[in-house]
Design an enzyme around this catalytic site. Structure first.
Site, PDB file in Angstrom:
ATOM      1  CG  HIS A   1      41.213  66.838  64.062  1.00 24.79           C
ATOM      2  ND1 HIS A   1      40.357  67.241  63.057  1.00 24.79           N
ATOM      3  CD2 HIS A   1      41.168  67.808  64.996  1.00 24.79           C
ATOM      4  CE1 HIS A   1      39.842  68.424  63.359  1.00 24.79           C
ATOM      5  NE2 HIS A   1      40.315  68.782  64.537  1.00 24.79           N
TER       6      HIS A   1
ATOM      7  CG  ASP B   1      38.824  68.185  59.625  1.00 18.66           C
ATOM      8  OD1 ASP B   1      39.055  67.382  60.535  1.00 18.66           O
ATOM      9  OD2 ASP B   1      39.583  68.363  58.646  1.00 18.66           O
TER      10      ASP B   1
ATOM     11  CG  HIS C   1      40.507  71.502  61.737  1.00 16.10           C
ATOM     12  ND1 HIS C   1      41.439  71.279  62.730  1.00 16.10           N
ATOM     13  CD2 HIS C   1      40.974  70.839  60.629  1.00 16.10           C
ATOM     14  CE1 HIS C   1      42.415  70.520  62.259  1.00 16.10           C
ATOM     15  NE2 HIS C   1      42.161  70.252  60.991  1.00 16.10           N
TER      16      HIS C   1
ATOM     17  CD  GLU D   1      40.930  65.478  57.283  1.00 11.45           C
ATOM     18  OE1 GLU D   1      41.291  66.469  56.620  1.00 11.45           O
ATOM     19  OE2 GLU D   1      41.208  65.330  58.498  1.00 11.45           O
TER      20      GLU D   1
END
Length: 226
Positions: free
Chosen positions: A60, A66, A70, A192
């Site tokens: 990550h 993800d 996860h 992210e």
């Protein structure tokens, strides 16, 4: 500046490509508790005849995706994610002027433009927080309300993409990840640490191209076709 692609001399330009990914560098910031990133020369041209870089990092690291596994026991891994899930139409939702640690909900998502009843498969939330990547302020990013995440999924979102360390709060004493539970728990995906969103059109096509890791997530090259 991005360079337009063309089919040949005199052909009209196709979409320009915009990189939405942070570069992976030695010692770069990571989510608190994640493995540190080490990028170093393993072999060098003058001594070994070839140049090879050694990498040590978590799955990550940087701009990444993800998979459900996860946070969801028995959830899908990256090996279960089809390539066509990772490329599609996206809606960019701008939610600016957020305070540190603020939890924003459905009203804030609709403040600039009402969201349609049917969403494209990818929803990108631009909080402007990418500018703090690498700064101590990065961990005090705003976070999405789980109820708003549930409504996004109900309207067709399959990938939630954010420009923060997480759509959930970071650095709190709680081990709960309510937005992860909503999105990953329903088989969706989360991206992210996006960047470069400032002047991205509100409707755009985006691809997330991960390393071919079969586990809980992977660094991605995130690309917008502008």
């Amino acid at each position: 500046m991005p360079t337009p692609l063309a089919d040949g001399p005199g052909a009209p330009p196709r979409a320009a490509l915009r990189d939405l990914s942070h570069p992976i560098t030695d010692g770069m910031p990571v989510y608190p508790g994640d493995p540190a990133v080490h990028v170093e020369a393993a072999l060098v041209l003058d001594r070994d005849g070839v140049a090879v870089t050694g990498l040590r990092m978590g799955s990550h690291t940087g701009t990444h995706i993800d998979a459900p596994s996860h946070t969801v026991p028995g959830g899908r891994t990256m090996a279960d994610v089809a390539l066509d899930e990772l490329l599609g139409d996206a809606l960019v939702v701008r939610v600016r002027a957020l305070a540190e640690g603020e939890v924003y909900g459905w009203d804030r998502l609709n403040a600039e433009h009402p969201l349609p009843d049917r969403l494209p498969p990818i929803v990108v939330i631009d909080t402007g927080w990418a500018r703090w990547f690498g700064d101590a302020r990065a961990v005090r990013h705003p976070a999405l309300d789980a109820g708003a995440a549930s409504e996004l999924v109900a309207r067709g979102m399959r990938i939630l993409a954010v420009d923060t360390l997480s759509p959930d709060p970071t650095g709190t004493s709680s081990a709960a990840f309510p937005v992860h539970e909503v999105v990953l728990g329903r088989g969706g995906l989360i991206v992210e640490n996006l960047c470069g969103l400032d002047d991205l059109p509100s409707q755009v096509r985006i691809g997330f191209f991960p390393l071919r890791l079969g586990g809980d997530g992977a660094p991605v090259r995130a690309v917008a076709f502008v």
